[in-house]
Each structure stands twice: as C-alpha cells, then as structure tokens.
Write an enzyme that holds these catalytic residues in place. Structure first.
Site, PDB file in Angstrom:
ATOM      1  N   SER A 189     -16.053  -0.165-127.085  1.00 47.71           N
ATOM      2  CA  SER A 189     -15.011  -1.164-127.323  1.00 47.71           C
ATOM      3  C   SER A 189     -13.633  -0.497-127.457  1.00 47.71           C
ATOM      4  CB  SER A 189     -15.399  -1.981-128.553  1.00 47.71           C
ATOM      5  OG  SER A 189     -14.642  -3.136-128.652  1.00 47.71           O
ATOM      6  N   ASP A 343     -18.920 -11.218-122.231  1.00 48.87           N
ATOM      7  CA  ASP A 343     -17.921 -10.388-122.910  1.00 48.87           C
ATOM      8  C   ASP A 343     -16.569 -10.611-122.228  1.00 48.87           C
ATOM      9  OD1 ASP A 343     -16.434  -8.418-124.136  1.00 48.87           O
ATOM     10  OD2 ASP A 343     -17.669  -6.739-123.471  1.00 48.87           O
ATOM     11  N   HIS A 373     -20.675  -8.633-126.063  1.00 46.11           N
ATOM     12  CA  HIS A 373     -19.824  -7.593-126.627  1.00 46.11           C
ATOM     13  C   HIS A 373     -20.388  -7.096-127.965  1.00 46.11           C
ATOM     14  CE1 HIS A 373     -16.255  -5.158-126.733  1.00 46.11           C
ATOM     15  NE2 HIS A 373     -16.281  -5.330-128.035  1.00 46.11           N
TER      16      HIS A 373
END
Ligand SMILES: *[C@@H]1O[C@H](CO)[C@@H](O)[C@H](O)[C@H]1NC(C)=O
Ligand SMILES: *[C@@H]1O[C@H](CO)[C@@H](O)[C@H](O)[C@H]1NC(C)=O
Length: 399
Positions: A189, A343, A373
């Site tokens: 991320s 995501d 995600h």
C-alpha cells in the site's frame, strides 16, 4: 407488540443494515469479511464523528486503533528480533537463528497505512517480517518513518530513503551477514508507494554503490493525478479502502489543508501547466482491455495552479512514481507487483506494470481476482495466507 419488542426489532434491523456489506460471490469467507468491514466502518465513523465535534484529527482515532495492535520486538525459536536505528530512523531487524555458512539474502520492508498510520511494530507487519526471515533464511529490515498529519511529504520518503541508504552500506551489510548482490525491497500500500519511489531514486544515486536486486510492490499507490480511474469508479465504496479514505490519505500526505482533498476528490487539482503528466497515467492506453470495459476515457480536467504552487509534492515523482518518464524507469530491478480486483488502487499497479514493461524492466504481475485492498494484512484469513505464499515463493526464487 410491546414497545420493548418494537425497539428490539428496530435495533436488530438497524444493526443488520449497519453490518451488511454487499460482497462479491467469489469471496471465500464472506462472514469473516463482513465482520472485518464492520470494524473498519466503525473506526472510520468514530473518526469522522470525533473530527466533526472538534475533539481530534481524523487520523487520531485510526492511530489509537493501530497502536493498540502493536507488539514489542520479541525473538522466537526461529528468528532473533531487535530494534535499532539506521540514520536516526527506528528499524526492526529480523535475523534467522539457524546457522548459516554463506551470506544471507536481505529484504528491506516498508509498512503501509496511508502515510498516516501503522509501524514496523504493528502485529501484522511484525508477523510478516518474521515469517519472511524464517522462510527465506533472510535478514529482514522493517523500517519506520514519521507519519502524517504531523509530518508531510517529503519526510516519509526521506526517512525511508535515509534508512535504506544506511542498510546498503558495505560495513552494515557485513555486520548483518547480508550478501550485497541479493537485496530486495518490498512494501504494501503506502509502503509499496515508498518502495517504488526509493527504488527509482537509488538507481541514479552516485552515493549508493550497492543496488537492489528486486522490488515487490503489494497493492501500491502510485499516482496522484487521476482519482477517477476505472478501479476508483468500480470500488469507490468498497469497505477496506473507499475512495473517500484513499483521497484523504493522499491529501494528508501533502497537507492538512482540506481544500486539496476536495479538489482531488473531484479531479480538479492538476494545473494546466502539468497537462503533459497525464500521459503517464492514461488508463486508456495503459490498461489491458478487460480492465477498461464499461468505461469511457474523458480528457482530464484541470484546476487552478494555486494548489500545485502551495503543495508541489502531489506532482512530485517521489510521491507519485508513475510520473517518472521511461528513461528513469529503465534501470529498475526485477519487479513483482500484486494488484487486487476489489481495490481503488488496482489500476495504479496495473498501469505501472505496463509502464515498466514498455521501459524494458522484467515484471511479474500477480493479479488476485478475489483480492481486496489490504488482504495480505488480514492474518487468519485464507486469502492472506494464499497471497503471502505466492509472494514469498516469488522472492524465494528470484531474490
Ligand atoms: C519455526 O519454524 C518452523 C519451521 O518453519 C515452524 O513450523 C514454526 O511454526 C516456527 N515457529 C514460530 C514460533 O514461528
Ligand atoms: C490517452 O490515450 C488515448 C488513447 O490512446 C488518446 O486518445 C488520448 O489523447 C490520451 N490522452 C492523454 C491526455 O494522454
């Protein structure tokens, strides 16, 4: 019916409405997912509420929630864990206990959390680091960095870069018994964003003699220009990372002034004079057909140059690695990119895969069809083990 029964029914219905999240059929543990999504929703709602009442900054509640899940650096039967500083940046070091005659591989890991949350001490990051060290027989360095909203770009980038440069020194690698030819960098991320950014920087840094062998980007955030990509449109309300939260994270990286957040949300933040940058995030040319279907490419919209003058970070390649031109991408190491179907950041990762391939970089792309995600961080979920296994197998073969 008595008043009590009516009230109970009402609470039940409202509760079910609150917990209920529409979930794709392909998810293997729907109830578990819904329970987790409810926790995220609750923390987010609390944060919005506390902010509206003026009690705390939006991120404070998330910070509290995350710090309650931190663990001390504890060694186990397989791995010795300790904390130290690299260039004044706090890092956790994981060294396998088993005897090794040869030098070990080294992995530099950067945690996620939207540049605002998380740390190397967060239990999910800690577990992944020790499992990586054990399975690869590698020395793992898990770095911290200062977080927004207290610190803004480029502090996060610089902390990570300074820490990485310290690790890549000959004497430091010798101290930890690391093979200078087998060093990788990974991050998830916002950590994937930082991993991509420092990897670009390090290839052209004359001070750094030892280069990276691999970069692994796990559902990374890579661009700031287009908050209306097909993946943003399709997943704008998906519970693990709604568009509103992602835009909040992005804007907090640069400033706490919420005018940037609002402009980003409506894609009205990029000034006319930066139009040329849109070619680097043009999903019409960079996404494969199957990810474009049902979407129409519109010419990008522009905002005033005031925001970009005040917060130039958001068009800086150190914040948005997709904005690099091909000549700068060319020398990047062997790359592994994980993207998830559910995501908002999916298309950031996919476009980077296209851009790297066009620039002649060797890339393995692992797209997780039933992924969302943060999936790797949800320990206990089957999908987390599956993604971890695929990622560590790739590293095991390629690092
Ligand atoms: C130590 O490693 C072995 C073999 O990989 C594994 O089965 C065991 O669970 C590990 N112990 C811990 C505490 O992780
Ligand atoms: C994006 O790509 C499409 C198709 O390849 C092209 O028609 C369009 O002009 C491009 N737009 C920008 C801003 O690069």
């Amino acid at each position: 019916m008595g008043t009590k029964t009516v009230l109970l029914l009402l609470v039940g219905v409202l509760g079910a409405y609150y917990v209920y999240t529409p979930i794709p059929d392909s998810f293997e543990e729907p109830w578990r997912f819904m329970w987790m999504a409810t926790q995220i929703k609750t923390v987010t709602n609390l944060a919005v509420f506390a902010e509206q009442l003026g009690i705390s900054h939006f991120m404070d509640i998330g910070m509290l929630y995350m710090s309650s899940q931190e663990v001390p650096p504890t060694s186990d039967e397989n791995v010795t864990v300790m904390e130290t500083t690299f260039n004044n940046v706090l890092v956790r070091v994981y060294i396998p206990n088993r005897k090794s005659e040869a030098l070990r591989r080294g992995l530099f890991y950067i945690h996620g959390g939207g540049w605002c949350l998380g740390s190397a001490a967060w239990f999910n990051t800690d577990i992944l680091s020790r499992r990586t060290a054990n399975r690869l027989d590698a020395v793992v360095i898990s770095t911290n960095y200062r977080l927004a909203p207290k610190y803004h770009f480029p502090i996060q980038f610089e902390d990570v870069y300074n820490s990485l440069k310290w690790f890549l020194r000959q004497d430091i690698l010798e101290k930890y018994g690391v093979d200078p030819k087998r060093i990788g960098i990974s991050g998830d991320s916002a950590g994937g964003n930082l991993a991509a950014a420092v990897s670009q920087q390090v290839i052209n840094d004359p001070d750094v003699k030892i280069k990276l062998k691999t970069q692994s980007l796990i559902y990374p955030a890579l661009q700031t220009l287009d908050m209306n990509l097909p993946s943003f449109q399709e997943n704008s309300h998906f519970p693990t990372l709604p568009k509103s939260l992602m835009v909040r994270f992005w804007s907090e990286y640069f400033t706490t002034d919420r005018t940037l957040e609002e402009a980003m949300f409506f894609n009205q933040h990029v000034p006319e004079k930066s139009s040329h940058l849109f070619q680097f995030v043009n999903w019409s040319s960079l996404l494969p057909e199957n990810f474009k279907k049902g979407h129409f490419y519109n010419s990008p919209t522009h905002g005033s140059s005031e925001l970009a003058n005040k917060y130039p970070g958001f068009i800086d390649v150190r914040a948005a690695p997709l904005l690099s031109d091909d000549s700068k991408l060319h020398g990047l190491p062997l790359t592994y990119v994980i993207t998830c179907q559910y995501d908002v950041l999916r298309d950031d990762g996919i476009m980077y895969v296209s851009r790297l391939q066009n620039a002649g970089v060797r890339v393995t792309h692992n797209h997780i069809e039933d992924g969302f995600h943060g999936a790797l961080s949800y320990y206990g979920f089957k999908i987390a083990y599956r993604i971890e296994d695929q990622y560590l197998s790739w590293l095991s073969k390629n690092l």
